[in-house]
Write a protein that holds these residues in place. Structure first.
Motif, PDB file in Angstrom:
ATOM      1  N   VAL A 274      -1.415  14.319  -6.156  1.00 51.01           N
ATOM      2  CA  VAL A 274      -2.558  14.394  -5.235  1.00 51.01           C
ATOM      3  C   VAL A 274      -2.164  13.755  -3.911  1.00 51.01           C
ATOM      4  O   VAL A 274      -1.124  13.110  -3.802  1.00 51.01           O
ATOM      5  CB  VAL A 274      -3.803  13.661  -5.794  1.00 51.01           C
ATOM      6  N   GLU A 275      -3.021  13.924  -2.896  1.00 52.10           N
ATOM      7  CA  GLU A 275      -2.879  13.211  -1.631  1.00 52.10           C
ATOM      8  C   GLU A 275      -4.050  12.258  -1.498  1.00 52.10           C
ATOM      9  O   GLU A 275      -5.195  12.625  -1.751  1.00 52.10           O
ATOM     10  CB  GLU A 275      -2.857  14.191  -0.456  1.00 52.10           C
ATOM     11  N   MET A 276      -3.759  11.025  -1.111  1.00 48.43           N
ATOM     12  CA  MET A 276      -4.791  10.006  -0.978  1.00 48.43           C
ATOM     13  C   MET A 276      -5.007   9.692   0.495  1.00 48.43           C
ATOM     14  O   MET A 276      -4.052   9.609   1.262  1.00 48.43           O
ATOM     15  CB  MET A 276      -4.371   8.749  -1.746  1.00 48.43           C
ATOM     16  N   GLU A 277      -6.257   9.504   0.866  1.00 48.62           N
ATOM     17  CA  GLU A 277      -6.622   9.208   2.249  1.00 48.62           C
ATOM     18  C   GLU A 277      -6.651   7.706   2.484  1.00 48.62           C
ATOM     19  O   GLU A 277      -7.285   6.959   1.734  1.00 48.62           O
ATOM     20  CB  GLU A 277      -7.999   9.800   2.548  1.00 48.62           C
ATOM     21  N   LEU A 278      -5.963   7.251   3.526  1.00 47.33           N
ATOM     22  CA  LEU A 278      -5.956   5.841   3.906  1.00 47.33           C
ATOM     23  C   LEU A 278      -7.119   5.529   4.844  1.00 47.33           C
ATOM     24  O   LEU A 278      -7.465   6.341   5.693  1.00 47.33           O
ATOM     25  CB  LEU A 278      -4.659   5.485   4.640  1.00 47.33           C
TER      26      LEU A 278
ATOM     27  N   MET B 281       0.816  -1.214   0.000  1.00 44.59           N
ATOM     28  CA  MET B 281       0.000   0.000   0.000  1.00 44.59           C
ATOM     29  C   MET B 281       0.849   1.263   0.000  1.00 44.59           C
ATOM     30  O   MET B 281       0.563   2.197  -0.743  1.00 44.59           O
ATOM     31  CB  MET B 281      -0.968  -0.001   1.189  1.00 44.59           C
ATOM     32  N   GLU B 282       1.856   1.328   0.842  1.00 40.96           N
ATOM     33  CA  GLU B 282       2.653   2.558   0.924  1.00 40.96           C
ATOM     34  C   GLU B 282       3.348   2.840  -0.407  1.00 40.96           C
ATOM     35  O   GLU B 282       3.364   3.974  -0.873  1.00 40.96           O
ATOM     36  CB  GLU B 282       3.675   2.473   2.061  1.00 40.96           C
ATOM     37  N   ARG B 283       3.922   1.814  -1.025  1.00 43.81           N
ATOM     38  CA  ARG B 283       4.591   1.991  -2.321  1.00 43.81           C
ATOM     39  C   ARG B 283       3.593   2.442  -3.384  1.00 43.81           C
ATOM     40  O   ARG B 283       3.843   3.380  -4.141  1.00 43.81           O
ATOM     41  CB  ARG B 283       5.260   0.676  -2.728  1.00 43.81           C
ATOM     42  N   ALA B 284       2.438   1.787  -3.449  1.00 40.77           N
ATOM     43  CA  ALA B 284       1.429   2.121  -4.453  1.00 40.77           C
ATOM     44  C   ALA B 284       0.849   3.516  -4.215  1.00 40.77           C
ATOM     45  O   ALA B 284       0.667   4.291  -5.156  1.00 40.77           O
ATOM     46  CB  ALA B 284       0.313   1.081  -4.441  1.00 40.77           C
ATOM     47  N   LYS B 285       0.572   3.841  -2.971  1.00 40.80           N
ATOM     48  CA  LYS B 285       0.037   5.164  -2.628  1.00 40.80           C
ATOM     49  C   LYS B 285       1.028   6.247  -3.034  1.00 40.80           C
ATOM     50  O   LYS B 285       0.655   7.251  -3.658  1.00 40.80           O
ATOM     51  CB  LYS B 285      -0.267   5.225  -1.130  1.00 40.80           C
ATOM     52  N   THR B 286       2.295   6.044  -2.726  1.00 38.84           N
ATOM     53  CA  THR B 286       3.333   7.007  -3.102  1.00 38.84           C
ATOM     54  C   THR B 286       3.410   7.145  -4.621  1.00 38.84           C
ATOM     55  O   THR B 286       3.522   8.256  -5.154  1.00 38.84           O
ATOM     56  CB  THR B 286       4.694   6.577  -2.521  1.00 38.84           C
TER      57      THR B 286
END
Length: 122
Positions: A29-33, A16-21
């Motif tokens: 953009v900024e994505m909310e977890l 998740m962290e790699r994909a979100k980044t």
């Protein structure tokens, strides 16, 4: 005739962290977890939630380049988005290409998780 065919897209991820980044970097953009059941989601910021999507990590979600191809909005300039892909950990598969007046411009990349993702700008 259907009013709307797609209302939600989930892009499976293994990290998740790699994909979100990756997605935050290429779309700026900024994505909310948010955890949801036994899965973890990172939501794409969109104006209309019924037309959105998220990254999702969970036991039922496996990244693949062999399944359905999802096309994300390539506005305002999909060439700029594609230019960020390699540096963010992905691979451009199709550079910005004109596909005719009904399809506009297309591009495609493999994301940091190995999913094949398209971009379109009408």
């Amino acid at each position: 005739m259907l009013q709307r065919l797609f209302i939600w897209v989930e892009i499976p991820v293994s990290n998740m962290e790699r994909a979100k980044t990756f997605y935050e970097r290429i779309f700026q953009v900024e994505m909310e977890l948010m955890p949801l059941g036994d899965s973890e989601y990172a939501f794409f910021p969109v104006q209309e939630q019924l037309n959105g999507g998220a990254l999702v990590k969970g036991p039922q979600h496996k990244p693949s380049a062999d399944g359905v191809t999802v096309y994300l909005d390539g506005k305002p300039d999909l060439a700029t988005i594609l230019s960020r892909v390699s540096e963010a950990g992905g691979q451009v598969v199709l550079e910005k290409t004109y596909a005719g007046e009904h399809a506009g411009y297309l591009g495609m990349f493999k994301d940091s998780e190995g999913n094949r993702i398209g971009l379109q700008h009408l």
